[in-house]
Motif scaffolding. Structure first.
Motif, mmCIF file in Angstrom:
data_model
loop_
_atom_site.group_PDB
_atom_site.id
_atom_site.type_symbol
_atom_site.label_atom_id
_atom_site.label_comp_id
_atom_site.label_asym_id
_atom_site.label_seq_id
_atom_site.Cartn_x
_atom_site.Cartn_y
_atom_site.Cartn_z
ATOM 1 N N GLY A 195 0.978 -1.659 -0.116
ATOM 2 C CA GLY A 195 0.076 -0.021 0.060
ATOM 3 C C GLY A 195 0.654 1.882 0.013
ATOM 4 O O GLY A 195 1.873 1.526 -0.187
ATOM 5 N N TYR A 197 0.761 3.234 -2.861
ATOM 6 C CA TYR A 197 1.253 3.632 -3.480
ATOM 7 C C TYR A 197 1.381 5.343 -4.511
ATOM 8 O O TYR A 197 1.982 5.382 -4.392
ATOM 9 N N LEU A 259 -3.845 -2.099 -0.866
ATOM 10 C CA LEU A 259 -4.125 -0.397 -0.878
ATOM 11 C C LEU A 259 -4.007 -0.031 1.138
ATOM 12 O O LEU A 259 -4.698 -0.775 2.114
ATOM 13 N N GLU A 263 -3.402 5.965 -0.248
ATOM 14 C CA GLU A 263 -4.522 6.333 -1.433
ATOM 15 C C GLU A 263 -5.705 6.864 -1.151
ATOM 16 O O GLU A 263 -5.742 7.528 -2.562
ATOM 17 N N TYR A 293 -7.945 4.353 -8.035
ATOM 18 C CA TYR A 293 -6.727 3.133 -7.340
ATOM 19 C C TYR A 293 -7.386 2.336 -8.366
ATOM 20 O O TYR A 293 -5.833 1.654 -8.799
#
Length: 552
Positions: A195, A197, A259, A263, A293
């Motif tokens: 997660g 990202y 995630l 995010e 996402y």
């Protein structure tokens, strides 16, 4: 009305028989090749002045007969509408057993729709199990880079070895993605991304960043303000995905995506954010963030968001060697202590309070917990992997001035859920569970012990029984170059269950055998500039049937 052309089934079956591909590819490899028509407003003759595959390719969520392959048409990533006309387009795809694509085993067409940011998600099926495959996309005479993926072994097949990397937390402004460049070269079967990202933060143009009270030069800059709308999030993802090292890692192996908080917004939990936004309003932002996402990840259609909900917890079986359980510890959790109760806490260190042990508080939610518990109870593999987002170890930390406390954003703020999970592991599958996680921007390797007795402020008082182990991967770039082993002696002294920790960027490289699990804590000396040097900080092993880790 244009329709998808039908394939010559007889010729295709002959090719499949010659190449060893299963007949199931006709049904699952080309899920759109039925009589379903294309939309009436399709762009029949697309033209591009810029390369349309600027965000690269990726694969993920592998199965014994296939995987998801992904790309997104985005010729001008920095622009609001990314250089694309407001019309759907048809993208061709190919899968081959060789990197030169001398023999095309599976191919088809997929729709790139503006409603989904012109992203493409193809669920390829009908492939042979436990084998490397290559894939690519085409449109308007343009060809994407080739990606490499791998199908899972059949559930009952003997598997002697499995290698994978654990990585995440990749703040674009904090450093270069040198870790991804190295991961792209590792001989791994998959990557677990835990997660963060993207990061939603915006430092408003400052040339330096303050991280844990220390100034660092900003390595790179976000190209837009904090995202709230779908277009905002699309721009943020597009900027991150232009990084060549990240693209190389995605192209090298399939990813299991997960995630965490950034995010969407730092420390969000279920329908609450950190700013006190009305929950019904925050859910609109969550819906936009979830869609962006999904548009940028190699996820199956089952994960496509339904408003502000997205199905992210799921599992996979690697033959008789490992069952993997990918968790979602954000979407169903209770709000952090210190947020709803207005007590010290949130993502800050706070003393343990009875609220942390409240049975009404949950980290996973009832449905996900039951899914995990059932999966562990029925697992017949030699190992089980729990892949999640935040620290499971219950570690004492020290705030400014040296006061001890616990991080309420981690499992320490959800002790009833933690106790239940560890009790179930101890009962259902003792000695063959390993956990991997992230979020903390330091490497942490240690034993996970069952908490016993009343709420404690000093973990050394009654450490309890060792149930499993945790390898918490440091960040790819978040935290800049870090502070090395500063604070490490104090953390080790405060937490006997902790075996190693360091504040450097990197990843965890895991090597699972039938009776031994090996993990290397990989570190990079710098990410503030390109070309950092990779090394192994520490190595540990876990023996099947014997909870707890030891130095390798």
């Amino acid at each position: 009305m244009a329709q998808i052309p039908f394939l010559d089934r007889r010729a295709l079956m002959a090719l499949m028989a010659k190449s060893g591909i299963g007949a199931g590819a006709l049904a699952s490899g080309w899920p759109l090749l039925a009589a379903t028509p294309w939309p009436r407003n399709i762009e029949a003759n697309p033209r591009f002045t810029d390369y349309p595959f600027a965000l690269g390719v990726a694969s993920g969520d592998p199965a014994p007969d296939g995987f998801v392959i992904w790309t997104r048409l985005c010729p001008r990533p920095a622009e609001q509408h990314y250089g694309m006309p407001r019309a759907p387009m048809v993208v061709s795809w190919e899968v081959a057993p060789d990197e030169a694509f001398a023999t095309i085993i599976a191919k088809g067409e997929a729709l790139a729709s503006p409603e989904l940011g012109h992203s493409v998600h193809v669920e390829v099926g009908g492939l042979s199990p436990d084998r490397v495959w290559f894939y690519r996309f085409r449109i308007a005479g343009q060809v994407s880079a080739a990606g490499r993926s791998r199908t899972l072994p059949l559930p009952g097949a003997r598997v002697d070895r499995l290698r994978f990397a654990v990585a995440g937390c990749q703040h674009y402004e904090h450093g270069h993605y040198t870790a991804w460049a190295h991961i792209a070269q590792e001989p791994v079967d998959f990557v677990f991304h835990y997660g963060d990202y993207i990061y939603e933060t915006n430092e408003k143009g400052a040339e330096t960043l303050t991280i844990q009270g220390n100034p660092f030069p900003r390595a790179r800059k976000h190209n837009n303000d904090e995202p709230y709308s779908l277009d905002d999030y699309r721009q943020r993802y597009a900027q991150y995905k232009t990084d060549p090292h990240l693209q190389a890692a995605h192209a090298a192996a399939p990813f299991w995506m997960s995630l965490d908080d950034h995010e969407i917004d730092n420390d969000w939990a279920d329908r609450w954010d950190q700013d006190g936004t009305p929950p019904e309003v925050f859910l609109y932002r969550r819906a936009a963030a979830f869609q962006a996402y999904y548009e940028h990840m190699p996820l199956r259609r089952a994960a496509m968001p339904d408003g502000s909900h997205m199905q992210m917890y799921r599992g996979a079986r690697y033959g008789d060697l490992m069952n993997a359980f990918v968790l979602d510890t954000r979407q169903y959790r209770s709000d952090q202590i210190g947020e709803a109760e207005k007590l010290p806490g949130g993502d800050k260190l706070a003393p343990m309070t009875p609220a942390a042990y409240d049975p009404a508080r949950t980290m996973m939610g009832d449905a996900q917990e039951q899914w995990l518990f059932n999966g562990l109870a029925k697992s017949g593999t030699r190992w089980n992997l729990i892949a999640h987002q935040v620290m499971l170890m219950h570690l004492v930390g020290r705030a400014g001035g040296g006061a001890k406390g616990f991080n309420m954003d981690r499992w320490s703020g959800y002790m009833h859920s933690r106790r239940r999970l560890l009790a179930h592991i101890d009962k259902a599958c003792p000695g063959n569970v390993v956990t991997v996680s992230g979020d903390a921007h330091r490497h942490y390797a240690g034993d996970v012990v069952q908490d016993e007795g009343a709420p404690q402020t000093d973990w050394r008082a009654k450490p309890g029984k060792v149930i499993t182990t945790e390898f918490l991967g440091t960040s790819v770039s978040s935290g800049d170059d870090g502070m090395g082993e500063l604070n490490t002696p104090q953390q080790l002294a405060d937490n006997p269950v902790l075996k190693a920790t360091i504040d450097r960027r990197g990843y965890v490289l895991c090597d699972m055998g039938r009776d031994l699990f090996h993990a290397d804590l990989k570190v990079i000396d710098r990410v503030s500039s390109p070309g950092g040097t990779l090394s192994t900080y520490a190595s540990f092993a876990v023996e099947r049937g014997h909870p707890g880790m030891h130095k390798a």
